[in-house]
Write a protein that holds these residues in place. Structure first.
Motif, mmCIF file in Angstrom:
data_model
loop_
_atom_site.group_PDB
_atom_site.id
_atom_site.type_symbol
_atom_site.label_atom_id
_atom_site.label_comp_id
_atom_site.label_asym_id
_atom_site.label_seq_id
_atom_site.Cartn_x
_atom_site.Cartn_y
_atom_site.Cartn_z
ATOM 1 N N ASN A 64 -14.044 -12.157 -0.809
ATOM 2 C CA ASN A 64 -14.656 -12.995 -1.829
ATOM 3 C C ASN A 64 -14.798 -12.278 -3.177
ATOM 4 O O ASN A 64 -15.447 -12.798 -4.082
ATOM 5 C CB ASN A 64 -16.035 -13.484 -1.342
ATOM 6 C CG ASN A 64 -16.854 -12.341 -0.753
ATOM 7 O OD1 ASN A 64 -16.430 -11.176 -0.788
ATOM 8 N ND2 ASN A 64 -18.015 -12.658 -0.215
ATOM 9 N N ILE A 65 -14.264 -11.061 -3.278
ATOM 10 C CA ILE A 65 -14.266 -10.367 -4.567
ATOM 11 C C ILE A 65 -12.921 -9.654 -4.733
ATOM 12 O O ILE A 65 -12.136 -9.580 -3.783
ATOM 13 C CB ILE A 65 -15.412 -9.324 -4.702
ATOM 14 C CG1 ILE A 65 -15.195 -8.115 -3.775
ATOM 15 C CG2 ILE A 65 -16.761 -9.949 -4.414
ATOM 16 C CD1 ILE A 65 -16.207 -6.985 -4.024
ATOM 17 N N GLN A 66 -12.685 -9.141 -5.915
ATOM 18 C CA GLN A 66 -11.506 -8.288 -6.104
ATOM 19 C C GLN A 66 -11.967 -6.935 -6.656
ATOM 20 O O GLN A 66 -12.682 -6.874 -7.655
ATOM 21 C CB GLN A 66 -10.528 -8.935 -7.090
ATOM 22 C CG GLN A 66 -9.292 -8.088 -7.370
ATOM 23 C CD GLN A 66 -8.433 -7.867 -6.122
ATOM 24 O OE1 GLN A 66 -8.001 -8.809 -5.484
ATOM 25 N NE2 GLN A 66 -8.205 -6.615 -5.766
ATOM 26 N N CYS A 67 -11.573 -5.885 -5.955
ATOM 27 C CA CYS A 67 -11.847 -4.527 -6.438
ATOM 28 C C CYS A 67 -10.551 -3.959 -7.023
ATOM 29 O O CYS A 67 -9.479 -4.172 -6.458
ATOM 30 C CB CYS A 67 -12.282 -3.612 -5.304
ATOM 31 S SG CYS A 67 -13.647 -4.249 -4.322
ATOM 32 N N GLU A 259 2.079 3.564 -5.518
ATOM 33 C CA GLU A 259 2.742 2.812 -4.443
ATOM 34 C C GLU A 259 1.796 1.863 -3.706
ATOM 35 O O GLU A 259 2.241 0.976 -2.985
ATOM 36 C CB GLU A 259 3.454 3.746 -3.454
ATOM 37 C CG GLU A 259 2.578 4.751 -2.741
ATOM 38 C CD GLU A 259 2.480 6.093 -3.473
ATOM 39 O OE1 GLU A 259 2.600 6.102 -4.725
ATOM 40 O OE2 GLU A 259 2.262 7.110 -2.789
ATOM 41 N N HIS A 260 0.476 2.031 -3.883
ATOM 42 C CA HIS A 260 -0.458 1.087 -3.259
ATOM 43 C C HIS A 260 -0.499 -0.238 -4.018
ATOM 44 O O HIS A 260 -1.036 -1.217 -3.522
ATOM 45 C CB HIS A 260 -1.874 1.669 -3.212
ATOM 46 C CG HIS A 260 -1.982 2.932 -2.421
ATOM 47 N ND1 HIS A 260 -2.986 3.843 -2.611
ATOM 48 C CD2 HIS A 260 -1.207 3.440 -1.444
ATOM 49 C CE1 HIS A 260 -2.808 4.856 -1.790
ATOM 50 N NE2 HIS A 260 -1.735 4.637 -1.075
ATOM 51 N N GLY A 261 0.007 -0.223 -5.253
ATOM 52 C CA GLY A 261 0.059 -1.462 -6.032
ATOM 53 C C GLY A 261 -1.299 -1.945 -6.499
ATOM 54 O O GLY A 261 -1.467 -3.114 -6.841
ATOM 55 N N THR A 262 -2.294 -1.089 -6.538
ATOM 56 C CA THR A 262 -3.615 -1.511 -7.018
ATOM 57 C C THR A 262 -3.686 -1.381 -8.533
ATOM 58 O O THR A 262 -2.871 -0.680 -9.146
ATOM 59 C CB THR A 262 -4.721 -0.612 -6.421
ATOM 60 O OG1 THR A 262 -4.492 0.726 -6.864
ATOM 61 C CG2 THR A 262 -4.711 -0.648 -4.906
#
Ligand code: CLF
Ligand code: SF4
Length: 498
Positions: A64-67, A259-262
Motif C-alpha cells: 500500500n506504499i512505495q519505498c 540492477e535492482h531497478g529501484t
C-alpha cells in the motif's frame, strides 16, 4: 505503554550493559514474561539467533506504499534482501509448509509474515495463515513485519491472534525527509504523494506502535540507513520510538544497486560503510537496545538467520517430505539446545572472570566463521558470512556480520573472492576459523588480519576473550603495537549468486 521499552531487552548487548546477552543474562535482566517471549526468537535475541531458526511464508504480495529502495519484482526491503520470492503461497499452502519445516527443523521456533509486499495490505491472507498455524502448530511463535500504514486498523486482530512480535519499518518522523523516501502511499481509497503522504505515514506508524505497546506486544522498529537522506535523522527516530514503547531498534544498511531497478539504485544512492553503520548503531545504543544481527532476509527465508534453506521446501518438494509434527520431539530437541546455551554461557563467564583487573582502552573487532550454535565451526573457504565481535576488557560483544562470496569455488575466481573477503573484514584484527589453507592464511596475515585456527570447534566468545588476553599481553610486552584498522565494505546481495 512503557512496559516493554523499560527493559533494554535482549538484542545485541543485553540488559544492564552486559557485553553479551547470554541466556542467563537475559533471564536475569528481563521479567520472566518478557524473557519467555524473546528467549527463543532469533531476531529479538542476539544470543538465540545462534541456535534457533525462523521461517517466512510469502502470502502477502500486495503493498500500500512505495519505498524508493523497493522494486516490486524483489522481496520487501523492509525485511528481506533483494532476491525474487521463488513462489507465493495461499494460506493453506503456507500452513502445510510450516508443518513440513517444523518436522524437519525442530529448532524452527518462529513463523514470520514479511511480504513480499506488506502483510497488513493483505489482511485476509495474513490472518488466515496465522489462524491455521495457531491451530496446527501452537508452539510456534507468530511474527509480523509491516510498513505500519494499515497497522492501527489491525491492532485488535493482531492481539486476538496472539501475534506477540511485530516489526514496523520506520525510516523517518519528519515528512520533509519522508518525501525523499516515499513517493506515494495509498490509504482510505486514495493515493497521497509528497509531504502529505509522508506525514500520514509517520502518524499512522507511531500511532500503531503506541497501540501495540499498550497491549504488551513486543515491537521492533526497523530503519533503513540511507546516507545523506536519513542517516543523521535516525537518532531522532530512535528517541521517538523508544518513548513510544519500542523494545528493540534494528538499523539496517540500504541495499541499493542499479540492477535492482529501484529509484535509489538507479540514482546511484549508496549504502553505508561498515564503520558508518556501526557508529550510528553505537550512537543509538545509549537510548535503547540495538539489533545488530539482522540478515535482511527473504520473504520466504527458512533456517537460521545466516543460512537459507528455502530451496529445500519449495511446493514441488513438500509432497515428498514426511510431515510428522511431534510437539514432544521438538520440545526435547529444544531442551538440548538450552543445555548447549547454558554450557556456552558458563564458558564465557569463566573466561570473562580472567579479564577482571585488566585495564586497557583497547577495543578491536574480530571476525568469526561459524555454522551456528555459538561455535567456531566453519572452514574459511566455506564461509558465506563472518560474524563480527568487538573485544574489550568488558568481554566479547556481537556487533554485526559481513556477507562474502564463497572463497572455495572449486578453483574458480578464488583470487578475486579472497580480496572481497579481505575488504569485508578489513576492519578486523583477526579472523577465527575451524580450518584454513596456507595460501589464504598468508594473504590474510599480509593484510594485517591474524588467521586463528587453534580454537576450532570451541565456543566463540570464550575463544575470542582468550585470544584478546594474549593480544593485550603481547602489546604490553612490546612484541606488537596496537594499531587501529580501516573501514570495511558491506557486501550486498552476496547470497544471491551463492
Ligand atoms: Fe521474520 Fe522479522 Fe519476525 Fe524475524 S526476520 S518477521 S522479526 S521472524 Fe529478523 Fe530477517 Fe532481520 Fe527481519 S533477520 S529481516 S529482523
Ligand atoms: Fe516494498 Fe516493503 Fe516498501 Fe512495500 S513496504 S514498497 S513491499 S519495501
Amino acid at each position: 505503554m512503557q512496559q516493554s521499552a523499560d527493559y533494554k531487552g535482549c538484542g545485541t548487548s543485553g540488559g544492564a550493559g552486559k557485553a553479551s546477552c547470554g541466556s542467563g543474562a537475559g533471564a536475569n535482566d528481563l521479567p520472566p514474561h518478557i524473557w519467555d517471549k524473546v528467549k527463543n526468537h532469533p531476531c529479538y535475541s542476539e544470543e538465540a539467533h545462534h541456535h534457533y531458526a525462523r521461517m517466512h511464508v510469502a502470502v502477502a504480495p500486495a503493498c500500500n506504499i512505495q519505498c524508493n529502495y523497493c522494486n516490486r519484482k524483489y522481496d520487501c526491503a523492509n525485511e528481506s534482501r533483494p532476491g525474487v520470492v521463488s513462489e507465493k503461497l495461499t494460506p493453506e499452502q503456507a500452513a502445510k509448509k510450516v508443518l513440513a519445516v517444523a518436522s524437519t527443523i525442530p529448532q524452527m521456533t518462529v513463523l514470520g509474515i514479511a511480504g513480499p509486499g506488506d502483510p497488513l495490505a493483505n489482511p485476509q491472507k495474513t490472518f488466515k495463515t496465522f489462524e491455521l498455524i495457531a491451530k496446527t502448530a501452537p508452539d510456534i511463535k507468530l511474527c509480523l513485519s509491516t510498513n505500519g500504514l494499515a497497522l492501527p486498523d489491525h491492532v485488535e486482530t493482531i492481539s486476538k491472534f496472539k501475534v506477540d512480535h511485530v516489526t514496523i519499518t520506520i525510516n523517518m518522523i519528519d515528512p520533509a525527509i519522508g518525501q525523499r523516501i516515499y513517493p506515494w502511499i495509498f490509504w482510505n481509497h486514495k493515493r497521497y504523494t509528497g509531504r502529505e503522504a509522508a506525514q500520514l505515514l509517520t502518524e499512522r506508524q507511531l500511532l500503531g506502535l503506541e497501540m501495540l505497546s499498550a497491549r504488551g506486544i513486543l515491537c521492533k522498529v526497523n530503519s533503513v540507513m540511507i546516507p545523506g537522506v536519513n542517516d543523521k535523522h535516525l537518532v531522532e527516530v530512535n528517541r521517538a520510538v523508544k518513548s513510544r514503547g519500542a523494545f528493540l531498534h534494528n538499523i539496517m544498511p540500504l541495499i541499493s544497486a542499479p540492477e535492482h531497478g529501484t529509484v535509489f539504485g538507479l540514482a546511484g544512492q549508496r549504502g553505508p560503510t561498515a564503520q558508518e553503520l556501526k557508529a550510528l548503531q553505537d550512537d543509538c545504543e545509549g537510548e535503547m537496545n540495538m539489533m545488530r544481527h539482522c540478515r535482511q532476509c527473504r520473504a520466504d527465508a527458512v533456517g537460521l538467520l545466516g543460512e537459507d534453506r528455502s530451496a529445500e521446501f519449495t511446493t514441488d518438494k513438500l509432497n515428498s517430505i514426511q510431515v510428522r509434527y511431534d510437539a514432544d520431539a521438538r520440545k526435547s530437541y529444544q531442551a538440548a539446545v538450552e543445555r548447549e546455551r547454558e554450557a556456552k554461557a558458563a564458558a564465557r563467564e569463566s573466561q570473562l572472570a580472567t579479564l577482571a583487573g585488566e585495564h586497557s582502552e583497547i577495543k578491536l573487532l574480530v571476525a568469526v566463521a561459524t555454522k551456528g550454535s555459538g561455535l567456531i565451526n566453519e572452514h574459511f573457504g566455506h564461509a558465506k558470512e563472518f560474524q563480527v565481535y568487538e573485544l574489550s576488557t568488558a568481554g566479547a560483544k556481537f556487533v554485526g556480520h559481513r556477507r562474502v562470496d564463497l572463497y572455495c569455488q572449486g578453483g574458480y575466481g578464488e583470487e578475486e573472492s579472497l580480496s572481497t573477503v579481505i575488504r569485508a573484514i578489513n576492519d578486523c584484527h583477526a579472523v577465527f576459523v575451524a580450518k584454513i589453507g596456507g595460501c589464504p592464511k598468508a594473504e590474510l596475515a599480509q593484510a594485517g588480519i591474524d588467521p586463528v585456527d587453534r580454537h576450532a570447534g570451541e565456543f566463540i566468545e570464550k575463544s575470542a576473550i582468550s585470544w584478546f588476553q594474549h593480544y593485550l599481553d603481547r602489546v604490553r610486552s612490546g612484541e606488537i603495537q596496537h594499531r587501529a584498522r580501516g573501514d570495511a565494505d558491506i557486501r550486498q546481495g552476496a547470497f544471491i549468486a551463492a
